[in-house]
Design an enzyme around this catalytic site. Structure first.
Site, mmCIF file in Angstrom:
data_model
loop_
_atom_site.group_PDB
_atom_site.id
_atom_site.type_symbol
_atom_site.label_atom_id
_atom_site.label_comp_id
_atom_site.label_asym_id
_atom_site.label_seq_id
_atom_site.Cartn_x
_atom_site.Cartn_y
_atom_site.Cartn_z
ATOM 1 N N ARG A 172 -18.399 -54.018 5.876
ATOM 2 C CA ARG A 172 -17.582 -52.963 5.469
ATOM 3 C C ARG A 172 -17.547 -51.738 6.559
ATOM 4 O O ARG A 172 -17.465 -50.509 6.231
ATOM 5 C CB ARG A 172 -18.054 -52.177 4.366
ATOM 6 C CG ARG A 172 -17.941 -52.868 2.879
ATOM 7 C CD ARG A 172 -16.423 -53.198 2.622
ATOM 8 N NE ARG A 172 -16.416 -53.795 1.248
ATOM 9 C CZ ARG A 172 -16.184 -54.999 1.011
ATOM 10 N NH1 ARG A 172 -16.674 -55.943 1.814
ATOM 11 N NH2 ARG A 172 -16.176 -55.468 -0.056
ATOM 12 N N SER A 244 -14.563 -51.069 -5.260
ATOM 13 C CA SER A 244 -16.127 -50.683 -5.316
ATOM 14 C C SER A 244 -16.058 -49.071 -4.819
ATOM 15 O O SER A 244 -15.414 -48.969 -3.734
ATOM 16 C CB SER A 244 -16.756 -51.408 -4.292
ATOM 17 O OG SER A 244 -17.017 -52.777 -4.751
ATOM 18 N N GLU A 341 -17.931 -45.826 -0.365
ATOM 19 C CA GLU A 341 -16.995 -47.025 0.390
ATOM 20 C C GLU A 341 -15.691 -46.454 0.670
ATOM 21 O O GLU A 341 -15.189 -46.574 1.984
ATOM 22 C CB GLU A 341 -17.167 -48.131 -0.519
ATOM 23 C CG GLU A 341 -16.655 -49.278 0.512
ATOM 24 C CD GLU A 341 -15.761 -50.254 -0.280
ATOM 25 O OE1 GLU A 341 -14.573 -50.016 -0.573
ATOM 26 O OE2 GLU A 341 -16.020 -51.608 -0.284
HETATM 27 N N1 EPU Z 1 -23.763 -56.300 -11.270
HETATM 28 C C1 EPU Z 1 -24.428 -55.571 -12.114
HETATM 29 N N2 EPU Z 1 -23.729 -54.735 -12.889
HETATM 30 C C2 EPU Z 1 -22.285 -54.708 -12.805
HETATM 31 C C3 EPU Z 1 -21.606 -55.609 -11.681
HETATM 32 C C4 EPU Z 1 -22.517 -56.407 -11.102
HETATM 33 O O1 EPU Z 1 -25.743 -55.599 -12.598
HETATM 34 O O2 EPU Z 1 -21.620 -53.934 -13.364
HETATM 35 C C5 EPU Z 1 -24.698 -57.179 -10.584
HETATM 36 C C6 EPU Z 1 -24.615 -58.722 -10.900
HETATM 37 O O3 EPU Z 1 -25.852 -59.206 -10.843
HETATM 38 C C7 EPU Z 1 -23.997 -59.211 -9.915
HETATM 39 C C8 EPU Z 1 -24.059 -58.541 -8.462
HETATM 40 O O4 EPU Z 1 -24.377 -57.180 -9.371
HETATM 41 O O5 EPU Z 1 -24.309 -60.673 -9.542
HETATM 42 C C9 EPU Z 1 -23.030 -58.455 -7.575
HETATM 43 O O6 EPU Z 1 -21.906 -58.128 -8.159
HETATM 44 P P1 EPU Z 1 -20.527 -58.542 -7.669
HETATM 45 O O7 EPU Z 1 -20.388 -60.120 -7.304
HETATM 46 O O8 EPU Z 1 -19.319 -58.073 -8.385
HETATM 47 O O9 EPU Z 1 -20.517 -57.842 -6.228
HETATM 48 P P2 EPU Z 1 -20.746 -56.529 -5.691
HETATM 49 O O10 EPU Z 1 -21.704 -56.632 -4.831
HETATM 50 O O11 EPU Z 1 -20.885 -55.600 -6.935
HETATM 51 C C10 EPU Z 1 -18.996 -56.898 -3.758
HETATM 52 C C11 EPU Z 1 -17.857 -56.061 -3.181
HETATM 53 C C12 EPU Z 1 -16.652 -56.177 -4.060
HETATM 54 C C13 EPU Z 1 -16.185 -57.596 -3.779
HETATM 55 C C14 EPU Z 1 -17.699 -58.427 -4.735
HETATM 56 C C15 EPU Z 1 -17.424 -59.764 -4.775
HETATM 57 C C16 EPU Z 1 -18.815 -54.241 -2.136
HETATM 58 C C17 EPU Z 1 -19.050 -52.663 -1.864
HETATM 59 N N3 EPU Z 1 -18.019 -54.582 -2.927
HETATM 60 O O12 EPU Z 1 -19.204 -56.010 -4.860
HETATM 61 O O13 EPU Z 1 -15.470 -55.673 -3.343
HETATM 62 O O14 EPU Z 1 -15.086 -57.881 -4.652
HETATM 63 O O15 EPU Z 1 -18.481 -58.195 -3.837
HETATM 64 O O16 EPU Z 1 -17.376 -60.420 -3.357
HETATM 65 O O17 EPU Z 1 -19.110 -54.984 -0.826
HETATM 66 C C18 EPU Z 1 -14.307 -53.586 -3.008
HETATM 67 O O18 EPU Z 1 -14.973 -53.431 -1.665
HETATM 68 O O19 EPU Z 1 -13.589 -52.736 -3.113
HETATM 69 C C19 EPU Z 1 -14.745 -54.504 -3.611
HETATM 70 C C20 EPU Z 1 -14.231 -54.737 -5.215
#
Ligand code: EPU
Length: 349
Positions: A172, A244, A341
């Site tokens: 990022r 995010s 972010e």
């Molecule tokens: N989780 C929770 N609670 C929630 C959501 C997620 O506990 O409400 C936990 C779950 O265990 C899940 C883990 O967090 O397995 C990761 O969640 P997710 O796969 O949704 O990924 P993220 O790390 O929360 C990142 C990116 C997203 C991208 C997703 C998928 C960042 C800041 N965000 O989110 O990007 O879509 O991975 O790759 O790196 C964005 O940047 O705007 C964005 C949406």
């Protein structure tokens, strides 16, 4: 001035940011052809007062009004088949104007039979914004496909063409984010391939393909990603948000291990290098009880703890206040500091 330039004073920005918060640009300059930038920005009224370049408005929060001049690049030279330059039968370099909608561009490359960007389907925003925060999702970061970024530097009047190394990409992050007002991205060149193998390792992708009964072709992977995103992330056209709101914090590996020892379920990923780890901000925020929280019209999405939402008439300042309270509780409980972010305009974090 050239026909491709439109200038408005006291321009409303509510429909130009996906949070849908009200803000006003003292001066808004829309430029369709990036070739007009050098002359435009040489004019002191614009060059010296430029404060923000606006793309799709999907990665910023107007906590106050921007100052001076806001510039929007509206050029949408969609990559025609002829613009798939330097094809050698397998690989191609494709160039797109900054103003092209990112998702449209991804789908277009797939229709032309070029793979690579499928995991990045349905990310809001424009092509020009993609390298700035090195957009990433489902195990892929856009840096892997960037051949070069074309950018104009107002201070010197120079147009640059930088290769991926010069862009200093990290999670990022990029040169363009580190030095936010130095460059204006005008176009991006991507290296894509007809033989690229799909990346299916990120949690949920394989399961989604299985549920769809679909083979892992690039198009099907894009469809799976679209389905997952639609389920988890609110559509900004329905509920204002900027994806995010916090970056997943990157911490030294021993710190991650200590936290993991205490909180076994904390998702931990690899960081920018061997010595670092990336922690799930969503999980920590969720543990602090914020998911689905609502405070007037400012809230946290019920489907994803990392996404702040505007239920209607929240102000940017109100959303920022909520974000600070969330970060405060994560700091208190886990000793980890969260950083926004999106770019915060009109306030400091
Ligand atoms: N989780 C929770 N609670 C929630 C959501 C997620 O506990 O409400 C936990 C779950 O265990 C899940 C883990 O967090 O397995 C990761 O969640 P997710 O796969 O949704 O990924 P993220 O790390 O929360 C990142 C990116 C997203 C991208 C997703 C998928 C960042 C800041 N965000 O989110 O990007 O879509 O991975 O790759 O790196 C964005 O940047 O705007 C964005 C949406």
């Amino acid at each position: 001035m050239a026909d491709s330039i439109r200038i408005a004073r006291d321009a409303p920005l509510q429909s130009r940011n996906t949070f849908g918060v009200a803000a006003t640009a003292p001066v808004l300059v829309e430029v369709a052809d990036a070739a007009a930038l050098p002359a435009l920005l040489a004019d002191r009224e614009f060059g010296e007062r430029l404060s923000l370049v606006l793309g799709g408005g999907s990665n910023l929060l107007f906590a106050g009004d921007p100052e001076g001049v806001v510039l929007a690049l509206t050029g949408k030279r969609v990559t025609q088949a002829d613009d798939f330059i330097a094809e050698d039968g397998v690989r191609t370099i494709v160039r797109a104007d900054a103003g092209v909608e990112w998702h449209d561009f991804v789908m277009r490359t797939l229709r032309h039979g070029f793979a690579g960007l499928e995991n990045l389907a349905l990310i809001p925003g424009t092509v020009g914004a993609a390298p700035i925060q090195n957009i990433g999702a489902y195990g892929v970061e856009v840096r892997e496909f960037i051949h070069a970024v074309e950018a104009f530097e107002p201070a010197t009047g120079q147009m640059h063409r930088m290769d991926a190394a010069a862009c200093r990409f990290a999670y990022r992050d990029s040169l363009f984010k580190q030095q936010p007002d130095r460059y204006i991205v005008t176009a991006v060149e991507f290296t894509l391939s007809r033989t690229h193998s799909p990346k299916l390792d990120y949690a949920g992708i394989r399961e989604e393909l299985d549920d769809m009964g679909a083979a892992p072709t690039p198009q099907n992977v894009a469809d799976a990603v679209i389905a997952i995103r639609r389920r988890k992330l609110p559509d900004p056209a329905v509920l204002g948000n900027a994806g995010s709101f916090f970056k997943n914090p990157i911490v030294p590996a021993p710190e991650a291990e200590a936290l993991k020892a205490e909180h076994d379920a904390l998702p931990v990923f690899r960081g920018n290098d061997e010595g670092t780890r990336k922690l799930s901000a969503a999980w920590m925020i969720d543990q602090c009880g914020w998911k689905g929280h609502r405070d007037g019209d400012a809230g946290v999405a019920a489907s994803h703890a990392l996404v702040l939402v505007n239920h209607g008439n929240a102000t940017g300042a109100h959303l920022l206040d909520l974000a600070r309270r969330i970060a405060g509780s994560v700091q208190e409980r886990f000793g980890v500091s969260l950083e926004p972010e999106p770019r915060v305009i009109g306030a400091t974090w």
